[in-house]
Design an enzyme around this catalytic site. Structure first.
Site, PDB file in Angstrom:
ATOM      1  N   ASN A 112     -55.716 -34.174 -13.678  1.00 22.96           N
ATOM      2  CA  ASN A 112     -57.054 -33.719 -13.265  1.00 22.96           C
ATOM      3  C   ASN A 112     -58.085 -34.659 -13.862  1.00 22.96           C
ATOM      4  O   ASN A 112     -57.844 -35.292 -14.887  1.00 22.96           O
ATOM      5  CB  ASN A 112     -57.307 -32.292 -13.776  1.00 22.96           C
ATOM      6  N   SER A 141     -63.174 -37.316 -18.281  1.00 22.97           N
ATOM      7  CA  SER A 141     -61.830 -37.336 -18.886  1.00 22.97           C
ATOM      8  C   SER A 141     -60.765 -37.150 -17.814  1.00 22.97           C
ATOM      9  O   SER A 141     -60.889 -36.272 -16.958  1.00 22.97           O
ATOM     10  CB  SER A 141     -61.675 -36.170 -19.878  1.00 22.97           C
TER      11      SER A 141
HETATM   12  C1  GAR Z   1     -65.871 -35.267  -9.870  1.00 20.68           C
HETATM   13  O1  GAR Z   1     -66.993 -35.636 -10.617  1.00 20.68           O
HETATM   14  C2  GAR Z   1     -64.867 -34.559 -10.736  1.00 20.68           C
HETATM   15  O2  GAR Z   1     -64.873 -34.998 -12.066  1.00 20.68           O
HETATM   16  C3  GAR Z   1     -65.340 -33.146 -10.657  1.00 20.68           C
HETATM   17  O3  GAR Z   1     -65.766 -32.960  -9.334  1.00 20.68           O
HETATM   18  C4  GAR Z   1     -66.221 -34.207  -8.829  1.00 20.68           C
HETATM   19  C5  GAR Z   1     -65.546 -34.438  -7.516  1.00 20.68           C
HETATM   20  O4  GAR Z   1     -66.127 -35.508  -6.847  1.00 20.68           O
HETATM   21  N1  GAR Z   1     -64.293 -32.239 -10.997  1.00 20.68           N
HETATM   22  C6  GAR Z   1     -64.513 -31.055 -11.583  1.00 20.68           C
HETATM   23  O5  GAR Z   1     -65.621 -30.647 -11.850  1.00 20.68           O
HETATM   24  C7  GAR Z   1     -63.256 -30.265 -11.887  1.00 20.68           C
HETATM   25  N2  GAR Z   1     -63.541 -29.247 -12.820  1.00 20.68           N
HETATM   26  P1  GAR Z   1     -65.382 -36.175  -5.612  1.00 20.68           P
HETATM   27  O6  GAR Z   1     -65.021 -35.031  -4.654  1.00 20.68           O
HETATM   28  O7  GAR Z   1     -66.410 -37.092  -5.007  1.00 20.68           O
HETATM   29  O8  GAR Z   1     -64.186 -36.892  -6.132  1.00 20.68           O
END
Ligand code: GAR
Length: 226
Positions: A112, A141
């Site tokens: 993740n 992270s």
């Molecule tokens: C990312 O910033 C990721 O770190 C976060 O969602 C975003 C997805 O962006 N994930 C979380 O918050 C998980 N708890 P993306 O759909 O453009 O990859």
């Protein structure tokens, strides 16, 4: 590369899919020795589904049916992952909490990315909470998934300074740019059998990591993502 075949990965998304696209582009460019077997979204409206198909990837939507509960959703997800032969499951903006049994099935084979410097700021709205708390630094992270939410062993982190005048959007944009560098890098380490989870310990090149890899301080990581 020591393995006989490319690692097959499945990427799970709920939204925009920019991390999925970064990993897909790294695979297509040969920077990461993995094959994306399938992209799976838990929402039909996820923009990442369209993006995945534009990138030539197989994309499937598995929605949790109202009233059917988590077990039915996870059974469908498990069938899909087995059907596409996924050896590594990559959560990339996947906003659904998976059961302990499901996570256990993929122990050491599920990653993740979480937008904070874990163990700080687990959970939602990390950019807003970091700004509200007046933090001077923030980051992201990549970690192995365990049944503790955002609590699995951390593999790699990247840090950004919080700037005067930052909004949630400007801060998120800088964090996201680093996510697009470190997430493909970590997938590449697993695909070349250099990185694995032993118990709760992250092992790189046969040695336990005593602290997460840190972008941009780690030289190899910096070079690989330049
Ligand atoms: C990312 O910033 C990721 O770190 C976060 O969602 C975003 C997805 O962006 N994930 C979380 O918050 C998980 N708890 P993306 O759909 O453009 O990859």
């Amino acid at each position: 590369m020591t393995r006989a075949h490319q690692l097959k990965v499945a990427i799970l998304i709920s939204g925009r899919g920019s991390n999925m696209a970064a990993i897909a582009r790294a695979c297509a460019a040969g920077r990461v020795q993995a094959t994306i077997a399938r992209v799976i979204a838990d929402r039909a409206t996820a923009a990442g589904v369209v993006l995945a198909r534009q990138l030539g990837l197989e994309a499937e939507v598995i929605e949790a049916r109202e009233g059917a509960g988590r077990a039915a959703f996870e059974a469908a997800l498990m069938r899909s992952l087995q059907d596409c032969g996924a050896e590594l499951v990559i959560l990339a903006g996947f906003m659904r909490i998976l059961s302990a049994d499901f996570v256990q099935h993929f122990a050491g084979r599920m990653l993740n990315i979480h937008p904070s410097l874990l163990p700080q700021y687990k959970g939602l709205n990390t950019h807003r909470r970091v700004l509200e708390a007046g933090e001077r630094e923030h980051g992201t992270s990549v970690h192995f998934v365990t049944d503790e939410l955002d609590g699995g062993p951390v593999i790699c982190q990247a840090r950004v300074a919080v700037l005067a005048g930052d909004s949630e959007q400007t801060l998120e944009a800088r964090v996201l740019a680093l996510e697009h560098r470190i997430y493909p890098y970590v997938v590449g380490l697993i695909a070349t059998d250099r990185l694995e989870l032993r118990g709760h310990t992250v092992v790189l090149d046969g040695r336990a990591l005593t602290a997460p890899l840190f972008y941009p301080h780690d030289d190899e990581l910096k070079q690989a993502t330049a």
